[in-house]
Scaffold this active site. Structure first.
Site, short mmCIF file in Angstrom:
data_model
loop_
_atom_site.label_atom_id
_atom_site.label_comp_id
_atom_site.label_asym_id
_atom_site.label_seq_id
_atom_site.Cartn_x
_atom_site.Cartn_y
_atom_site.Cartn_z
CD GLN A 256 -2.39 -1.28 2.64
OE1 GLN A 256 -3.35 -0.55 2.99
NE2 GLN A 256 -1.93 -2.09 3.70
CG HIS B 108 -2.84 2.54 -1.72
ND1 HIS B 108 -3.06 2.43 -0.45
CD2 HIS B 108 -4.09 2.10 -2.29
CE1 HIS B 108 -3.96 1.86 0.02
NE2 HIS B 108 -4.72 1.43 -0.85
C1 BJW Z 1 4.67 -1.27 12.71
C2 BJW Z 1 5.86 -0.67 12.88
C3 BJW Z 1 7.09 -1.50 12.89
C4 BJW Z 1 4.39 0.92 12.95
N1 BJW Z 1 6.90 -2.66 12.43
N2 BJW Z 1 4.79 -2.47 12.36
C5 BJW Z 1 -15.00 -1.20 2.82
C6 BJW Z 1 -15.44 -0.68 4.30
C7 BJW Z 1 -15.24 0.82 4.73
C8 BJW Z 1 -14.90 1.53 3.66
C9 BJW Z 1 -14.41 1.20 2.41
C10 BJW Z 1 -14.67 -0.02 1.98
N3 BJW Z 1 -14.13 0.18 0.83
C11 BJW Z 1 -13.86 1.30 0.37
C12 BJW Z 1 -13.89 2.07 1.33
C13 BJW Z 1 -13.59 3.48 1.41
C14 BJW Z 1 -12.09 3.77 1.55
C15 BJW Z 1 -11.65 3.22 2.96
O1 BJW Z 1 -10.97 2.21 3.11
N4 BJW Z 1 -12.24 3.84 4.09
C16 BJW Z 1 -11.54 3.45 5.32
C17 BJW Z 1 -10.51 4.34 6.04
C18 BJW Z 1 -12.89 3.60 6.30
N5 BJW Z 1 -11.24 3.29 0.65
C19 BJW Z 1 -11.10 3.85 -0.48
O2 BJW Z 1 -11.55 4.97 -0.76
C20 BJW Z 1 -10.14 3.15 -1.63
N6 BJW Z 1 -10.95 3.19 -2.81
C21 BJW Z 1 -11.96 2.51 -3.18
O3 BJW Z 1 -12.60 1.67 -2.37
O4 BJW Z 1 -12.56 2.82 -4.42
C22 BJW Z 1 -13.83 2.29 -4.81
C23 BJW Z 1 -14.20 2.89 -6.08
C24 BJW Z 1 -14.23 1.88 -7.20
C25 BJW Z 1 -14.58 2.41 -8.46
C26 BJW Z 1 -14.83 3.55 -8.82
C27 BJW Z 1 -14.37 4.56 -7.88
C28 BJW Z 1 -14.09 4.04 -6.36
C29 BJW Z 1 -8.93 3.92 -1.88
C30 BJW Z 1 -8.10 3.91 -0.82
C31 BJW Z 1 -6.90 4.97 -0.91
C32 BJW Z 1 -6.06 5.06 0.30
N7 BJW Z 1 -4.97 5.99 0.24
C33 BJW Z 1 -3.99 6.32 1.12
C34 BJW Z 1 -3.30 7.50 0.54
C35 BJW Z 1 -2.19 7.12 -0.55
C36 BJW Z 1 -1.36 8.34 -1.06
C37 BJW Z 1 -0.55 8.78 -0.01
O5 BJW Z 1 0.28 8.02 0.48
O6 BJW Z 1 -0.49 9.83 0.06
O7 BJW Z 1 -3.12 5.15 1.27
S1 BJW Z 1 -4.61 6.54 2.84
C38 BJW Z 1 -3.48 5.89 3.69
O8 BJW Z 1 -3.83 4.73 4.37
C39 BJW Z 1 -2.23 5.31 2.69
C40 BJW Z 1 -2.10 3.82 2.92
O9 BJW Z 1 -1.52 3.18 2.02
C41 BJW Z 1 -3.25 3.47 3.47
C42 BJW Z 1 -3.21 2.50 4.60
O10 BJW Z 1 -2.37 2.94 5.68
P1 BJW Z 1 -1.52 1.83 6.41
O11 BJW Z 1 -0.39 1.19 5.56
O12 BJW Z 1 -2.15 0.54 7.08
O13 BJW Z 1 -0.73 2.80 7.52
P2 BJW Z 1 -1.26 3.14 8.93
O14 BJW Z 1 -0.58 4.39 9.36
O15 BJW Z 1 -2.65 2.98 9.03
O16 BJW Z 1 -0.78 1.63 9.96
C43 BJW Z 1 0.49 1.58 10.24
C44 BJW Z 1 0.38 0.19 10.99
O17 BJW Z 1 1.94 -0.09 11.19
C45 BJW Z 1 0.04 0.29 12.37
O18 BJW Z 1 -0.85 -0.95 12.58
C46 BJW Z 1 1.34 0.32 13.39
O19 BJW Z 1 0.72 -0.66 14.60
C47 BJW Z 1 2.27 -0.54 12.54
N8 BJW Z 1 3.46 -0.35 12.85
N9 BJW Z 1 5.66 0.79 13.02
C48 BJW Z 1 5.63 -3.17 12.20
N10 BJW Z 1 8.10 -0.66 12.81
#
Ligand code: BJW
Ligand code: ZN
Length: 237
Positions: free
Chosen positions: A98, A116
């Site tokens: 991601q 992403h």
């Molecule tokens: C460690 C550590 C160490 C720390 N060792 N571990 C179903 C249900 C609910 C909502 C939705 C759903 N389906 C879709 C949605 C809506 C939405 C969504 O998911 N919303 C939720 C937040 C509620 N999703 C979307 O909108 C997606 N698109 C979509 O569904 O499109 C449908 C569509 C179809 C057809 C036409 C039109 C639309 C798109 C999602 C895009 C996400 N974008 C981002 C930004 C990317 C650009 C950027 O970087 O600026 O992606 S948001 C951000 O979150 C980024 C990340 O990739 C993503 C995930 O975050 P991640 O990697 O999990 O990070 P953290 O910070 O959350 O967690 C870090 C973890 O690491 C923690 O657990 C720590 O404990 C751990 N950690 N240090 C090991 N050393």
């Protein structure tokens, strides 16, 4: 639990790995939702959207320019390197990320499915021309295309679809692997998080590597609590 995880690795024929921001945390890249995951007073949900960009492209680009400058200064960590080494020695291996930072590629991972997008790609909002732009800091904020229109980061914002070919490859890997390793993701953002139950339903063993529990920890057969940069090298040693 490490010996059990190593046993599962040795028994697996097809391995898939899903990574999130936690895998880059030890390189010094802030995660989205953890401590230090906020930028000024904004949450990612307030900046990583088309609406935010339409309202204030300068603010959104300042966030990306800050992150790009930070990422350009850091290096891949032992967690990234361990995954590159695992790819080298596994007959069937799929890395799904991601992350937009490009650190997996810099660590030597050859084939990365980026769900992403990439923070180093930019795309024109009018003529859709897409290029790599790795200048840090950017000379002009917000940057503009040769056609005069605004350029946006080549990443996937909330409400936008994931790149179809990358998503299909990720789904295929989740459904056909026998071991699915989930590293450093809060498992809150969909559809990426859906790959975890998808793999479990298809019969794969699931290993989660994270500092904390996540909403999908219950799906994992093994939860390894700790830093990815410490646990992953132990798994492949
Ligand atoms: C460690 C550590 C160490 C720390 N060792 N571990 C179903 C249900 C609910 C909502 C939705 C759903 N389906 C879709 C949605 C809506 C939405 C969504 O998911 N919303 C939720 C937040 C509620 N999703 C979307 O909108 C997606 N698109 C979509 O569904 O499109 C449908 C569509 C179809 C057809 C036409 C039109 C639309 C798109 C999602 C895009 C996400 N974008 C981002 C930004 C990317 C650009 C950027 O970087 O600026 O992606 S948001 C951000 O979150 C980024 C990340 O990739 C993503 C995930 O975050 P991640 O990697 O999990 O990070 P953290 O910070 O959350 O967690 C870090 C973890 O690491 C923690 O657990 C720590 O404990 C751990 N950690 N240090 C090991 N050393
Ligand atoms: Zn243009």
């Amino acid at each position: 639990m490490i010996p059990q995880a190593k046993q599962w690795l040795s028994e697996a024929r097809r391995i898939a790995v899903l990574t999130g921001a936690g895998v880059s945390a030890e390189s010094g890249v802030p995660t989205f939702r953890g401590p230090g995951g906020l930028w000024r007073t904004y949450r990612p949900e307030e900046l990583a959207t088309q609406g935010a960009f339409a309202r204030d492209p300068k603010l959104v680009w300042e966030w990306y320019d800050w992150r790009r400058s930070l990422i350009a200064r850091v290096d891949p960590n032992p967690g990234h390197s361990a995954l590159a080494a695992l790819e080298d020695r596994s007959p069937e291996f799929t890395l799904i990320t991601q992350n937009v930072d490009g650190l997996h590629e810099r660590a030597g991972s050859r084939r990365v499915h980026r769900l992403h997008g990439s923070i180093w790609r930019v795309r024109c909002t009018e003529c859709c021309a897409e290029t790599t732009d790795d200048r840090v800091p950017l000379p002009e904020i917000p940057p503009r295309c040769g056609c005069g229109a605004l350029v946006r980061p080549g990443v996937v914002w909330f409400g936008e679809p994931l790149p179809a070919t990358e998503w299909m490859a990720a789904e295929r890997a989740a459904k056909t692997c026998d071991l699915f390793i989930v590293v450093g993701t809060s498992a809150q953002v969909y559809p990426a998080a859906a790959l975890i139950p998808m793999a479990a339903q298809a019969g794969a063993r699931i290993i989660e590597i994270n500092m904390e529990d996540t909403p999908l920890s219950g799906v994992a057969g093994l939860s390894l609590r700790g830093k990815a940069g410490e646990i992953l090298p132990q798994l492949i040693s």
